[in-house]
Design a protein around this motif. Sequence first.
Motif, PDB file in Angstrom:
ATOM      1  N   PHE A 143     -50.196  -8.894  74.218  1.00  0.00           N
ATOM      2  CA  PHE A 143     -51.146  -9.570  73.334  1.00  0.00           C
ATOM      3  C   PHE A 143     -51.897 -10.564  74.210  1.00  0.00           C
ATOM      4  O   PHE A 143     -51.450 -10.882  75.307  1.00  0.00           O
ATOM      5  N   VAL A 144     -53.033 -11.018  73.707  1.00  0.00           N
ATOM      6  CA  VAL A 144     -53.852 -11.903  74.544  1.00  0.00           C
ATOM      7  C   VAL A 144     -53.836 -13.319  73.975  1.00  0.00           C
ATOM      8  O   VAL A 144     -54.157 -13.538  72.809  1.00  0.00           O
ATOM      9  N   LEU A 145     -53.432 -14.256  74.815  1.00  0.00           N
ATOM     10  CA  LEU A 145     -53.452 -15.674  74.462  1.00  0.00           C
ATOM     11  C   LEU A 145     -54.774 -16.264  74.948  1.00  0.00           C
ATOM     12  O   LEU A 145     -55.450 -15.668  75.789  1.00  0.00           O
ATOM     13  N   SER A 201     -50.765 -13.775  83.154  1.00  0.00           N
ATOM     14  CA  SER A 201     -51.880 -12.911  82.765  1.00  0.00           C
ATOM     15  C   SER A 201     -51.379 -11.756  81.913  1.00  0.00           C
ATOM     16  O   SER A 201     -50.306 -11.209  82.174  1.00  0.00           O
ATOM     17  N   PRO A 202     -52.178 -11.346  80.897  1.00  0.00           N
ATOM     18  CA  PRO A 202     -51.746 -10.189  80.101  1.00  0.00           C
ATOM     19  C   PRO A 202     -51.703  -8.916  80.935  1.00  0.00           C
ATOM     20  O   PRO A 202     -51.139  -7.907  80.504  1.00  0.00           O
ATOM     21  N   ALA A 262     -47.782 -19.151  78.033  1.00  0.00           N
ATOM     22  CA  ALA A 262     -46.946 -18.232  78.822  1.00  0.00           C
ATOM     23  C   ALA A 262     -46.175 -19.005  79.892  1.00  0.00           C
ATOM     24  O   ALA A 262     -44.994 -18.737  80.134  1.00  0.00           O
ATOM     25  N   VAL A 291     -47.611 -12.209  85.872  1.00  0.00           N
ATOM     26  CA  VAL A 291     -46.569 -12.052  84.858  1.00  0.00           C
ATOM     27  C   VAL A 291     -47.195 -12.187  83.469  1.00  0.00           C
ATOM     28  O   VAL A 291     -47.974 -13.110  83.215  1.00  0.00           O
ATOM     29  N   SER A 292     -46.819 -11.259  82.597  1.00  0.00           N
ATOM     30  CA  SER A 292     -47.269 -11.285  81.202  1.00  0.00           C
ATOM     31  C   SER A 292     -46.068 -11.562  80.308  1.00  0.00           C
ATOM     32  O   SER A 292     -44.963 -11.125  80.602  1.00  0.00           O
ATOM     33  N   ILE A 293     -46.289 -12.287  79.208  1.00  0.00           N
ATOM     34  CA  ILE A 293     -45.163 -12.488  78.278  1.00  0.00           C
ATOM     35  C   ILE A 293     -45.226 -11.509  77.115  1.00  0.00           C
ATOM     36  O   ILE A 293     -44.424 -11.586  76.194  1.00  0.00           O
ATOM     37  N   GLY A 294     -46.153 -10.558  77.140  1.00  0.00           N
ATOM     38  CA  GLY A 294     -46.185  -9.553  76.078  1.00  0.00           C
ATOM     39  C   GLY A 294     -47.552  -8.917  75.960  1.00  0.00           C
ATOM     40  O   GLY A 294     -48.528  -9.414  76.514  1.00  0.00           O
ATOM     41  N   GLY A 318     -55.068 -18.718  76.829  1.00  0.00           N
ATOM     42  CA  GLY A 318     -54.882 -19.291  78.155  1.00  0.00           C
ATOM     43  C   GLY A 318     -53.462 -19.059  78.618  1.00  0.00           C
ATOM     44  O   GLY A 318     -52.612 -18.619  77.844  1.00  0.00           O
ATOM     45  N   GLY A 319     -53.194 -19.364  79.877  1.00  0.00           N
ATOM     46  CA  GLY A 319     -51.873 -19.083  80.434  1.00  0.00           C
ATOM     47  C   GLY A 319     -50.817 -20.138  80.130  1.00  0.00           C
ATOM     48  O   GLY A 319     -49.641 -19.952  80.451  1.00  0.00           O
TER      49      GLY A 319
HETATM   50  N1  ADE Z   1     -52.658 -15.233  79.277  1.00  0.00           N
HETATM   51  C1  ADE Z   1     -53.263 -14.683  78.216  1.00  0.00           C
HETATM   52  N2  ADE Z   1     -52.476 -13.799  77.597  1.00  0.00           N
HETATM   53  C2  ADE Z   1     -51.305 -13.780  78.296  1.00  0.00           C
HETATM   54  C3  ADE Z   1     -50.098 -13.052  78.156  1.00  0.00           C
HETATM   55  N3  ADE Z   1     -49.910 -12.164  77.184  1.00  0.00           N
HETATM   56  N4  ADE Z   1     -49.115 -13.285  79.039  1.00  0.00           N
HETATM   57  C4  ADE Z   1     -49.297 -14.162  80.042  1.00  0.00           C
HETATM   58  N5  ADE Z   1     -50.425 -14.870  80.228  1.00  0.00           N
HETATM   59  C5  ADE Z   1     -51.422 -14.697  79.352  1.00  0.00           C
END
Ligand code: ADE
Length: 258
Positions: free
Chosen positions: A140-142, A92-93, A148, A135-138, A144-145
């Motif tokens: 920004f918003v993707l 998640s972001p 990530a 946990v977020s990988i950065g 979906g997960g």
């Molecule tokens: N799902 C949407 N954005 C994400 C992010 N930045 N990192 C991890 N999961 C995500």
Amino acid sequence: MRFDVITLFPEFIDHCARIGVVGRARERGLLDVACWNPRDYAGGNYRRVDERPFGGGPGMLMMIEPLRECLAAARAAAVMPGDTPAPLIHLSPQGEKLTQAMVRKLASQPRLLLLCGRYEGIDERLIEREVDAEVSIGDFVLSGGELAAAVLIDAVGRLQHGALNDEQSAVQDSFEGGLLDCPHYTRSESLGTAGVPDVLLSGDHAAIARWRRQQALGRTWLRRPDLLARTTLCDDDRALLAAFSREWLRAQAVPTSK
Ligand code: ADE
């Protein structure tokens, strides 16, 4: 190590986990990646997995029930030594930012469950009741997960003992020891040794190690001073960095002819 990924797009995760170092780790039996699709646990003719949010607003949320059943099936699929439950990580972001230190910690777990959200996200009650960490990988918003989750599986998977052909390469990675990696050069038919620092051609292994350490320090100083500020340097490192920064500042001061 085993990953169980709860996702509406199992093909994506499966494909990513078949490539490169992670794919080889799977073939070598060092890593197992299983996917669980909430749609397989959805009822009704249409096997719906999305639902409108209370209070209105744009978008849909993932439905709780298929997710909960899917999660229960994933949890029951493997029992780990000592019967310790595997942690569930929601990508998640809003989560804690993934770092190499976190990757290293996760790599020592025998099993991780990864929950990939889609649509506008997941009902907060499921997160509160089931999820152990976000946990977020950065920043920004993707959409979906899954991307990530693939990133996390790659970063954690490559640290499994025997996954890399040369274990030393993980020790030299960027971020290990709090620094970025030094630059690397290889033999090139078209370029020869042009542009390759002399020391790398010298055969003097002590000098090469020193140069690499100095470049790692210098690059971190130039590109990620935030990392350097959190790293304690020994006297040798400080001297190497001082020499690097002196040389860099001198080079900046020399006017370039155009
Ligand atoms: N799902 C949407 N954005 C994400 C992010 N930045 N990192 C991890 N999961 C995500």
